[in-house]
Design a protein around this motif. Sequence first.
Motif, short mmCIF file in Angstrom:
data_model
loop_
_atom_site.label_atom_id
_atom_site.label_comp_id
_atom_site.label_asym_id
_atom_site.label_seq_id
_atom_site.Cartn_x
_atom_site.Cartn_y
_atom_site.Cartn_z
N LEU A 72 0.85 -1.18 0.00
CA LEU A 72 0.00 0.00 0.00
C LEU A 72 0.89 1.22 0.00
O LEU A 72 1.75 1.37 0.87
N GLU A 73 0.68 2.10 -0.97
CA GLU A 73 1.43 3.35 -1.04
C GLU A 73 0.43 4.49 -0.91
O GLU A 73 -0.31 4.78 -1.83
N ILE A 74 0.41 5.11 0.27
CA ILE A 74 -0.48 6.23 0.53
C ILE A 74 0.25 7.51 0.13
O ILE A 74 1.31 7.80 0.67
N VAL A 75 -0.31 8.25 -0.81
CA VAL A 75 0.32 9.48 -1.28
C VAL A 75 -0.26 10.64 -0.47
O VAL A 75 -1.43 10.97 -0.60
N LEU A 76 0.58 11.22 0.39
CA LEU A 76 0.14 12.31 1.25
C LEU A 76 0.46 13.66 0.63
O LEU A 76 1.49 13.83 -0.01
N GLY A 77 -0.43 14.59 0.84
CA GLY A 77 -0.21 15.96 0.38
C GLY A 77 0.60 16.73 1.40
O GLY A 77 0.88 16.24 2.51
N PRO A 78 0.96 17.96 1.09
CA PRO A 78 1.80 18.76 1.99
C PRO A 78 1.13 19.05 3.33
O PRO A 78 1.82 19.27 4.33
N ASN A 79 -0.19 19.04 3.37
CA ASN A 79 -0.89 19.33 4.63
C ASN A 79 -1.39 18.07 5.34
O ASN A 79 -2.04 18.17 6.39
N ASP A 80 -1.13 16.89 4.75
CA ASP A 80 -1.56 15.63 5.37
C ASP A 80 -0.56 15.20 6.44
O ASP A 80 0.64 15.44 6.32
N ARG A 81 -1.08 14.56 7.47
CA ARG A 81 -0.22 14.06 8.55
C ARG A 81 0.12 12.59 8.31
O ARG A 81 -0.68 11.83 7.79
N HIS A 82 1.31 12.21 8.71
CA HIS A 82 1.76 10.83 8.59
C HIS A 82 0.78 9.88 9.29
O HIS A 82 0.46 8.81 8.77
N GLU A 83 0.28 10.27 10.44
CA GLU A 83 -0.65 9.44 11.20
C GLU A 83 -1.93 9.16 10.41
O GLU A 83 -2.51 8.08 10.52
N GLN A 88 -5.29 5.37 7.31
CA GLN A 88 -5.87 5.00 6.02
C GLN A 88 -5.41 3.60 5.59
O GLN A 88 -6.20 2.79 5.11
N ALA A 89 -4.13 3.31 5.76
CA ALA A 89 -3.60 1.99 5.41
C ALA A 89 -4.26 0.91 6.25
O ALA A 89 -4.64 -0.15 5.73
N LYS A 90 -4.42 1.15 7.54
CA LYS A 90 -5.07 0.17 8.42
C LYS A 90 -6.51 -0.06 8.00
O LYS A 90 -6.99 -1.21 8.02
N THR A 91 -7.21 0.99 7.60
CA THR A 91 -8.60 0.86 7.15
C THR A 91 -8.68 -0.01 5.90
O THR A 91 -9.53 -0.90 5.81
N ILE A 92 -7.79 0.23 4.95
CA ILE A 92 -7.79 -0.57 3.72
C ILE A 92 -7.48 -2.02 4.03
O ILE A 92 -8.10 -2.94 3.49
N MET A 93 -6.52 -2.26 4.92
CA MET A 93 -6.19 -3.63 5.31
C MET A 93 -7.41 -4.32 5.91
O MET A 93 -7.69 -5.47 5.59
N GLU A 94 -8.15 -3.62 6.77
CA GLU A 94 -9.35 -4.20 7.38
C GLU A 94 -10.40 -4.49 6.32
O GLU A 94 -11.03 -5.56 6.34
#
Length: 120
Positions: A72-83, A88-94
């Motif tokens: 899973l490669e989550i592409v974050l924007g400049p205002n997105d937080r790592h957390e 989001q990755a955990k949600t997709i995994m579930e």
Amino acid sequence: MRNSSDIAARIQQSLHRPPTSVPMLFPRILKRMLALWPGIRATAVKTRKVYLKGNTRIHLDHVVGLGNYMELEIVLGPNDRHEDGITQAKTIMEELGIPRNALESQAYVNLLEKRDSLHK
């Protein structure tokens, strides 16, 4: 992340797959250039399919000698937080029914080296 074929089927049914074919124009030259560096440890031969879900790229890889994996490669924007990306990755995994104990932290090259050392 290791996956099973039923997970791959669910991903393929629910996501859009963009065209991802990128030709390597000069593979021999690239290999010679890379060989000038400290050395080639191993070669991982893989086939990859990429699917998109929002800002997430889902990579389905088949690695010769290792099997099937998903990244899973989550592409974050400049205002997105790592957390937020982790959540989001955990949600997709579930959603896909992937347990946390299926996570793999090592690179394919490391896994190939480990596999080869066990067969010596």
